[in-house]
Motif scaffolding. Structure first.
Motif, PDB file in Angstrom:
ATOM      1  N   MET A  29       0.815  -1.222   0.000  1.00 51.60           N
ATOM      2  CA  MET A  29       0.000   0.000   0.000  1.00 51.60           C
ATOM      3  C   MET A  29       0.846   1.268   0.000  1.00 51.60           C
ATOM      4  N   PHE A  30       2.170   1.109   0.061  1.00 52.82           N
ATOM      5  CA  PHE A  30       3.053   2.269   0.147  1.00 52.82           C
ATOM      6  C   PHE A  30       3.840   2.505  -1.144  1.00 52.82           C
ATOM      7  N   GLY A  31       3.241   2.180  -2.275  1.00 55.81           N
ATOM      8  CA  GLY A  31       3.911   2.390  -3.549  1.00 55.81           C
ATOM      9  C   GLY A  31       4.147   3.851  -3.867  1.00 55.81           C
ATOM     10  N   LYS A  32       3.213   4.707  -3.486  1.00 57.86           N
ATOM     11  CA  LYS A  32       3.357   6.143  -3.715  1.00 57.86           C
ATOM     12  C   LYS A  32       2.514   6.904  -2.704  1.00 57.86           C
ATOM     13  N   THR A  33       2.878   8.167  -2.488  1.00 55.16           N
ATOM     14  CA  THR A  33       2.120   9.025  -1.591  1.00 55.16           C
ATOM     15  C   THR A  33       0.811   9.430  -2.265  1.00 55.16           C
ATOM     16  N   VAL A  34      -0.281   9.291  -1.530  1.00 57.30           N
ATOM     17  CA  VAL A  34      -1.610   9.612  -2.051  1.00 57.30           C
ATOM     18  C   VAL A  34      -2.317  10.510  -1.042  1.00 57.30           C
ATOM     19  N   GLY A  35      -2.719  11.700  -1.488  1.00 62.71           N
ATOM     20  CA  GLY A  35      -3.364  12.638  -0.591  1.00 62.71           C
ATOM     21  C   GLY A  35      -4.711  12.172  -0.092  1.00 62.71           C
ATOM     22  N   ARG A  36      -5.482  11.542  -0.970  1.00 65.09           N
ATOM     23  CA  ARG A  36      -6.834  11.123  -0.585  1.00 65.09           C
ATOM     24  C   ARG A  36      -7.216   9.851  -1.334  1.00 65.09           C
ATOM     25  N   THR A  37      -7.588   8.840  -0.592  1.00 66.87           N
ATOM     26  CA  THR A  37      -8.078   7.593  -1.172  1.00 66.87           C
ATOM     27  C   THR A  37      -9.101   6.997  -0.209  1.00 66.87           C
ATOM     28  N   ASP A  38      -9.486   5.748  -0.462  1.00 65.89           N
ATOM     29  CA  ASP A  38     -10.395   5.062   0.462  1.00 65.89           C
ATOM     30  C   ASP A  38     -10.081   3.574   0.433  1.00 65.89           C
ATOM     31  N   VAL A  39     -10.772   2.820   1.262  1.00 69.00           N
ATOM     32  CA  VAL A  39     -10.463   1.399   1.420  1.00 69.00           C
ATOM     33  C   VAL A  39     -10.834   0.592   0.180  1.00 69.00           C
ATOM     34  N   SER A  93      -5.330   9.172   3.815  1.00 66.64           N
ATOM     35  CA  SER A  93      -4.085   9.569   3.158  1.00 66.64           C
ATOM     36  C   SER A  93      -3.020   8.506   3.352  1.00 66.64           C
ATOM     37  N   VAL A  94      -2.146   8.375   2.357  1.00 62.39           N
ATOM     38  CA  VAL A  94      -1.017   7.441   2.436  1.00 62.39           C
ATOM     39  C   VAL A  94       0.269   8.225   2.240  1.00 62.39           C
ATOM     40  N   LEU A  95       1.134   8.201   3.237  1.00 65.68           N
ATOM     41  CA  LEU A  95       2.412   8.907   3.189  1.00 65.68           C
ATOM     42  C   LEU A  95       3.500   7.863   2.962  1.00 65.68           C
ATOM     43  N   ALA A  96       3.960   7.784   1.711  1.00 69.32           N
ATOM     44  CA  ALA A  96       4.856   6.690   1.329  1.00 69.32           C
ATOM     45  C   ALA A  96       6.310   7.115   1.156  1.00 69.32           C
ATOM     46  N   ASP A  97       6.598   8.412   1.203  1.00 69.43           N
ATOM     47  CA  ASP A  97       7.953   8.876   0.893  1.00 69.43           C
ATOM     48  C   ASP A  97       8.786   9.184   2.137  1.00 69.43           C
ATOM     49  N   TYR A  98       8.328   8.727   3.303  1.00 66.04           N
ATOM     50  CA  TYR A  98       9.087   8.906   4.531  1.00 66.04           C
ATOM     51  C   TYR A  98       8.707   7.793   5.494  1.00 66.04           C
ATOM     52  N   THR A  99       9.703   7.193   6.138  1.00 59.90           N
ATOM     53  CA  THR A  99       9.420   6.130   7.106  1.00 59.90           C
ATOM     54  C   THR A  99       8.949   6.752   8.413  1.00 59.90           C
ATOM     55  N   CYS A 100       7.683   6.579   8.676  1.00 61.59           N
ATOM     56  CA  CYS A 100       7.077   7.148   9.889  1.00 61.59           C
ATOM     57  C   CYS A 100       7.167   6.201  11.075  1.00 61.59           C
ATOM     58  N   TYR A 101       7.162   4.907  10.816  1.00 60.93           N
ATOM     59  CA  TYR A 101       7.029   3.941  11.902  1.00 60.93           C
ATOM     60  C   TYR A 101       7.998   2.789  11.707  1.00 60.93           C
ATOM     61  N   TYR A 102       8.749   2.470  12.749  1.00 53.41           N
ATOM     62  CA  TYR A 102       9.663   1.332  12.729  1.00 53.41           C
ATOM     63  C   TYR A 102       9.046   0.205  13.568  1.00 53.41           C
ATOM     64  N   LEU A 103       8.692  -0.872  12.884  1.00 56.35           N
ATOM     65  CA  LEU A 103       8.052  -2.026  13.508  1.00 56.35           C
ATOM     66  C   LEU A 103       9.155  -2.975  13.968  1.00 56.35           C
ATOM     67  N   VAL A 104       9.358  -3.065  15.259  1.00 56.84           N
ATOM     68  CA  VAL A 104      10.534  -3.748  15.796  1.00 56.84           C
ATOM     69  C   VAL A 104      10.198  -5.181  16.193  1.00 56.84           C
ATOM     70  N   GLY A 105      11.003  -6.122  15.708  1.00 55.65           N
ATOM     71  CA  GLY A 105      10.863  -7.517  16.095  1.00 55.65           C
ATOM     72  C   GLY A 105      11.564  -7.781  17.412  1.00 55.65           C
ATOM     73  N   ARG A 106      10.825  -8.227  18.394  1.00 51.87           N
ATOM     74  CA  ARG A 106      11.401  -8.506  19.710  1.00 51.87           C
ATOM     75  C   ARG A 106      12.249  -9.767  19.661  1.00 51.87           C
ATOM     76  N   GLU A 107      13.362  -9.747  20.335  1.00 54.70           N
ATOM     77  CA  GLU A 107      14.244 -10.912  20.364  1.00 54.70           C
ATOM     78  C   GLU A 107      13.610 -12.085  21.085  1.00 54.70           C
ATOM     79  N   ASP A 108      12.723 -11.785  22.054  1.00 54.63           N
ATOM     80  CA  ASP A 108      12.075 -12.878  22.782  1.00 54.63           C
ATOM     81  C   ASP A 108      10.850 -13.417  22.048  1.00 54.63           C
ATOM     82  N   GLY A 109      10.481 -12.770  20.930  1.00 48.31           N
ATOM     83  CA  GLY A 109       9.356 -13.240  20.127  1.00 48.31           C
ATOM     84  C   GLY A 109       7.999 -13.046  20.764  1.00 48.31           C
ATOM     85  N   LYS A 110       7.921 -12.279  21.856  1.00 49.13           N
ATOM     86  CA  LYS A 110       6.662 -12.157  22.600  1.00 49.13           C
ATOM     87  C   LYS A 110       5.792 -11.022  22.074  1.00 49.13           C
TER      88      LYS A 110
END
Length: 386
Positions: free
Chosen positions: A120-130, A181-198
């Motif tokens: 869903m992050f192929g390009k920045t889109v100001g307005r879309t829907d599901v 809106s879809v903001l695709a040209d900047y990393t807003c969120y870092y989804l971190v994998g926990r080492e303990d897998g919890k």
């Protein structure tokens, strides 16, 4: 802890002016020093910080609802304690929502030691829907939501769900939103994998996944009229939530678990499995779910073994190259009784095979799957029109 330290540092590093922010941190009965860390952060942070300490609720819904109930800003963002924000995340997302008047903003996500949604992050889109994008394939809560939208509809996380509560909340927001809106040209969120897998999404028994699928399917059926749009949305719970229960883990399940999974799946298949949903899936996905609808676990095992082996299914071209069948187990087996149409590849999947001609293929597939519905046990494809 210890992920919380870096998480809070990413909040403190935001380029959005501290006067425009508020932090509401809910310590859900932690025993690892989280509460003390939050209190220290509140004492030094340049923005107002509210720390709530409560007994453990067992899941993320309760703490999120507590935080949401105390929020006073125009927007809310749900940040998990083991993840972190890009420095410009909030500033950029708020600007995007303000500029476009949208109610939800998706910021690009990057995985750290784990995978993250990308399509869903192929390009920045100001307005879309599901209905016009692929945002239905990212239903985590880590989005910017306009608080007035949530308050207007009394939206809160379902505390009866132990997994998938964020999917239910986020999809409802998509459906009710005046634009996304879809903001695709900047990393807003870092989804971190926990080492303990919890991670919460990786814990809990299989029955919780059926609870999640049931709630999501009901939401879609309640909010979207029967037809192509509903079918397209139903792909998400069938493909992401339900189908993995009939993947490689099914081979290691004992007989009682296999039987129980089929029992849990049956009302969902009866109510929501339609030819319109089936035609949007790949052949092996459609075949597995069709066998679930048929109540044939013994046939499903053969298909799952084939898929797990990552074999390329042979192809058969018929009708001057306009029909391409992928030969997964039980194709044209009288004993199995699976209609040919279940093995019929849609144009997108069939184009990879030399000699295929796409003309009229999708129209034929629609008709063929309607015919296949009549061969299922009563209610097996659902009653809704595709």
């Amino acid at each position: 802890m210890p992920y919380l330290v870096e998480c809070l540092a990413s909040v403190e590093a935001q380029t959005l002016a501290p006067a425009r922010m508020e932090v509401i941190a809910v310590d859900d009965g932690s025993t690892d020093g989280t509460g003390e860390c939050l209190e220290e952060f509140a004492a030094r942070a340049p923005m107002p910080v509210t720390v709530v300490r409560q007994d453990n609720s067992g899941g993320p819904s309760g703490p999120r609802n507590v935080g949401l109930g105390k929020a006073s800003g125009r927007y809310v963002f749900f940040l998990d304690a083991d993840d972190r924000l890009g420095p410009e995340a909030l500033e950029r997302m708020v600007a995007m929502a303000d500029e476009n008047g949208t109610d939800v903003v998706l910021g690009r996500v990057e995985g750290v030691n784990r995978t993250a949604p990308k399509s869903m992050f192929g390009k920045t889109v100001g307005r879309t829907d599901v209905h016009s994008s692929r945002i239905k394939f990212t239903l985590s809560a880590q989005k910017l939501f306009r608080r007035a939208l949530l308050d207007r509809h009394g939206m809160r996380f379902d505390e009866s769900l132990w997994t998938g509560e964020d999917a239910l909340f986020t999809l409802e927001a998509y459906l009710r939103a005046d634009g996304v809106s879809v903001l695709a040209d900047y990393t807003c969120y870092y989804l971190v994998g926990r080492e303990d897998g919890k991670h919460v999404t990786k814990t809990g028994g299989y029955a919780l996944r059926f609870d999640s699928a049931r709630a999501l399917m009901k939401l879609i059926a309640d909010m979207v009229p029967a037809g192509d749009r509903r079918d397209a949305l139903m792909v998400r719970p069938f493909l992401i939530t339900l189908l993995p229960q009939f993947g490689p883990t099914f081979l290691t399940d004992d007989e009682d678990v296999r039987r129980h999974k089929f029992e849990l799946a049956r009302p969902l298949m009866d109510a929501h499995w339609t030819p319109g949903v089936a035609r949007l899936l790949k052949v092996h996905e459609r075949l597995r779910l069709h066998l679930v609808a048929m109540g044939r676990p013994e046939l499903l095992l053969d298909v799952v073994r084939f898929v797990k082996a990552k074999k390329q299914a042979p192809a058969v071209l018929e009708k001057r190259g306009t029909r391409l069948y992928l030969i997964y187990p039980h194709f044209r087996s009288r004993a199995a009784g699976v209609p040919d149409e279940i093995y019929l590849a849609a144009a997108g999947e069939a184009r990879a095979f030399e000699g295929y001609r796409a003309a009229a293929a999708n129209t034929f597939l629609r008709r063929a799957l309607r015919k296949a519905r009549r061969m299922l046990p009563a209610g097996g494809f659902g009653s809704a029109a595709a």
